[in-house]
Write a protein that holds these residues in place. Structure first.
Motif, PDB file in Angstrom:
ATOM      1  N   THR A   3      37.182  15.248  45.161  1.00 43.44           N
ATOM      2  CA  THR A   3      38.335  14.852  45.962  1.00 43.44           C
ATOM      3  C   THR A   3      39.184  16.080  46.253  1.00 43.44           C
ATOM      4  O   THR A   3      39.513  16.837  45.337  1.00 43.44           O
ATOM      5  N   LEU A   4      39.511  16.268  47.517  1.00 39.48           N
ATOM      6  CA  LEU A   4      40.381  17.364  47.942  1.00 39.48           C
ATOM      7  C   LEU A   4      41.621  16.765  48.589  1.00 39.48           C
ATOM      8  O   LEU A   4      41.543  15.709  49.225  1.00 39.48           O
ATOM      9  N   GLN A   5      42.757  17.443  48.427  1.00 41.52           N
ATOM     10  CA  GLN A   5      43.989  16.978  49.045  1.00 41.52           C
ATOM     11  C   GLN A   5      44.623  18.106  49.849  1.00 41.52           C
ATOM     12  O   GLN A   5      44.549  19.280  49.463  1.00 41.52           O
ATOM     13  N   PHE A   6      45.263  17.713  50.962  1.00 40.39           N
ATOM     14  CA  PHE A   6      45.843  18.662  51.894  1.00 40.39           C
ATOM     15  C   PHE A   6      47.192  18.163  52.378  1.00 40.39           C
ATOM     16  O   PHE A   6      47.369  16.959  52.591  1.00 40.39           O
ATOM     17  N   LYS A   7      48.125  19.074  52.580  1.00 41.90           N
ATOM     18  CA  LYS A   7      49.365  18.757  53.277  1.00 41.90           C
ATOM     19  C   LYS A   7      49.055  18.942  54.755  1.00 41.90           C
ATOM     20  O   LYS A   7      48.486  19.967  55.154  1.00 41.90           O
ATOM     21  N   THR A   8      49.415  17.959  55.573  1.00 45.90           N
ATOM     22  CA  THR A   8      49.009  17.990  56.965  1.00 45.90           C
ATOM     23  C   THR A   8      50.142  17.574  57.895  1.00 45.90           C
ATOM     24  O   THR A   8      51.162  17.052  57.457  1.00 45.90           O
ATOM     25  N   ASP A  39      56.415  11.910  52.708  1.00 47.51           N
ATOM     26  CA  ASP A  39      57.036  12.939  53.552  1.00 47.51           C
ATOM     27  C   ASP A  39      56.096  14.109  53.792  1.00 47.51           C
ATOM     28  O   ASP A  39      56.197  14.794  54.803  1.00 47.51           O
ATOM     29  N   GLU A  40      55.174  14.344  52.879  1.00 48.43           N
ATOM     30  CA  GLU A  40      54.253  15.473  53.000  1.00 48.43           C
ATOM     31  C   GLU A  40      52.987  15.128  53.772  1.00 48.43           C
ATOM     32  O   GLU A  40      52.184  15.992  54.057  1.00 48.43           O
ATOM     33  N   ARG A  41      52.783  13.845  54.100  1.00 52.66           N
ATOM     34  CA  ARG A  41      51.611  13.412  54.866  1.00 52.66           C
ATOM     35  C   ARG A  41      50.316  13.945  54.249  1.00 52.66           C
ATOM     36  O   ARG A  41      49.577  14.716  54.840  1.00 52.66           O
ATOM     37  N   ILE A  42      50.051  13.503  53.041  1.00 53.89           N
ATOM     38  CA  ILE A  42      48.909  14.003  52.277  1.00 53.89           C
ATOM     39  C   ILE A  42      47.593  13.397  52.783  1.00 53.89           C
ATOM     40  O   ILE A  42      47.456  12.183  52.881  1.00 53.89           O
ATOM     41  N   LEU A  43      46.650  14.270  53.098  1.00 56.32           N
ATOM     42  CA  LEU A  43      45.295  13.886  53.476  1.00 56.32           C
ATOM     43  C   LEU A  43      44.435  13.992  52.222  1.00 56.32           C
ATOM     44  O   LEU A  43      44.365  15.053  51.599  1.00 56.32           O
ATOM     45  N   THR A  44      43.783  12.902  51.841  1.00 54.71           N
ATOM     46  CA  THR A  44      42.878  12.883  50.698  1.00 54.71           C
ATOM     47  C   THR A  44      41.468  12.685  51.235  1.00 54.71           C
ATOM     48  O   THR A  44      41.226  11.764  52.015  1.00 54.71           O
ATOM     49  N   VAL A  45      40.559  13.554  50.820  1.00 55.24           N
ATOM     50  CA  VAL A  45      39.195  13.559  51.355  1.00 55.24           C
ATOM     51  C   VAL A  45      38.200  13.534  50.200  1.00 55.24           C
ATOM     52  O   VAL A  45      38.306  14.322  49.270  1.00 55.24           O
ATOM     53  N   GLU A  46      37.231  12.631  50.277  1.00 51.90           N
ATOM     54  CA  GLU A  46      36.113  12.599  49.339  1.00 51.90           C
ATOM     55  C   GLU A  46      34.949  13.312  50.011  1.00 51.90           C
ATOM     56  O   GLU A  46      34.519  12.902  51.099  1.00 51.90           O
ATOM     57  N   PHE A  65      45.094  19.603  64.535  1.00 47.54           N
ATOM     58  CA  PHE A  65      46.075  19.386  63.478  1.00 47.54           C
ATOM     59  C   PHE A  65      45.917  20.456  62.404  1.00 47.54           C
ATOM     60  O   PHE A  65      44.947  21.207  62.392  1.00 47.54           O
ATOM     61  N   SER A  66      46.880  20.516  61.493  1.00 42.36           N
ATOM     62  CA  SER A  66      46.778  21.479  60.392  1.00 42.36           C
ATOM     63  C   SER A  66      46.569  20.746  59.078  1.00 42.36           C
ATOM     64  O   SER A  66      47.005  19.608  58.929  1.00 42.36           O
ATOM     65  N   ALA A  67      45.904  21.406  58.148  1.00 47.33           N
ATOM     66  CA  ALA A  67      45.665  20.862  56.814  1.00 47.33           C
ATOM     67  C   ALA A  67      45.637  22.022  55.831  1.00 47.33           C
ATOM     68  O   ALA A  67      44.713  22.831  55.851  1.00 47.33           O
ATOM     69  N   GLN A  68      46.675  22.104  55.001  1.00 46.93           N
ATOM     70  CA  GLN A  68      46.778  23.157  53.999  1.00 46.93           C
ATOM     71  C   GLN A  68      46.397  22.589  52.636  1.00 46.93           C
ATOM     72  O   GLN A  68      46.998  21.610  52.198  1.00 46.93           O
ATOM     73  N   PRO A  69      45.408  23.184  51.974  1.00 47.79           N
ATOM     74  CA  PRO A  69      44.998  22.673  50.660  1.00 47.79           C
ATOM     75  C   PRO A  69      46.163  22.646  49.671  1.00 47.79           C
ATOM     76  O   PRO A  69      46.976  23.576  49.635  1.00 47.79           O
ATOM     77  N   LEU A  70      46.254  21.576  48.909  1.00 47.22           N
ATOM     78  CA  LEU A  70      47.252  21.483  47.849  1.00 47.22           C
ATOM     79  C   LEU A  70      46.698  22.179  46.615  1.00 47.22           C
ATOM     80  O   LEU A  70      45.522  22.005  46.276  1.00 47.22           O
ATOM     81  N   GLU A  71      47.534  22.941  45.965  1.00 49.83           N
ATOM     82  CA  GLU A  71      47.123  23.621  44.732  1.00 49.83           C
ATOM     83  C   GLU A  71      47.093  22.600  43.607  1.00 49.83           C
ATOM     84  O   GLU A  71      48.004  21.793  43.464  1.00 49.83           O
ATOM     85  N   ARG A  72      46.069  22.673  42.806  1.00 48.41           N
ATOM     86  CA  ARG A  72      45.953  21.788  41.632  1.00 48.41           C
ATOM     87  C   ARG A  72      46.323  22.588  40.405  1.00 48.41           C
ATOM     88  O   ARG A  72      45.966  23.732  40.262  1.00 48.41           O
ATOM     89  N   ASP A  73      47.038  21.938  39.512  1.00 43.50           N
ATOM     90  CA  ASP A  73      47.434  22.597  38.260  1.00 43.50           C
ATOM     91  C   ASP A  73      46.318  22.573  37.258  1.00 43.50           C
ATOM     92  O   ASP A  73      45.495  21.735  37.240  1.00 43.50           O
TER      93      ASP A  73
END
Length: 73
Positions: A3-8, A39-46, A65-73
């Motif tokens: 699973t990847l997540q992006f701010k878009t 508010d961040e419009r998170i795109l979650t992709v499997e 559109f834009s999609a910036q990967p979210l950093e995972r801790d």
């Protein structure tokens, strides 16, 4: 699978319709959704394990559109 997540900037139903052909047409993307309530419009992709965040970002970018990967801790 991973699973990847992006701010878009996909922020409405029209935007979702605009990006749908690109994301649905990518053979390694198994499912995706955009949280339009956030508010961040998170795109979650499997995706398959071989897919990089850059590849997903590029696919979204090609749809306008834009999609910036979210950093995972």
């Amino acid at each position: 699978m991973k699973t990847l997540q992006f701010k878009t900037n996909i922020n409405c139903g029209g935007c979702v319709r605009g990006v749908t052909p690109s994301l649905d047409g990518h053979k390694s993307i198994k499912s995706w959704k955009v949280d339009l309530e956030s508010d961040e419009r998170i795109l979650t992709v499997e995706v398959e394990d071989s897919v990089s965040p850059a590849e997903v970002s590029r696919t979204v970018s090609e749809a306008g559109f834009s999609a910036q990967p979210l950093e995972r801790d």
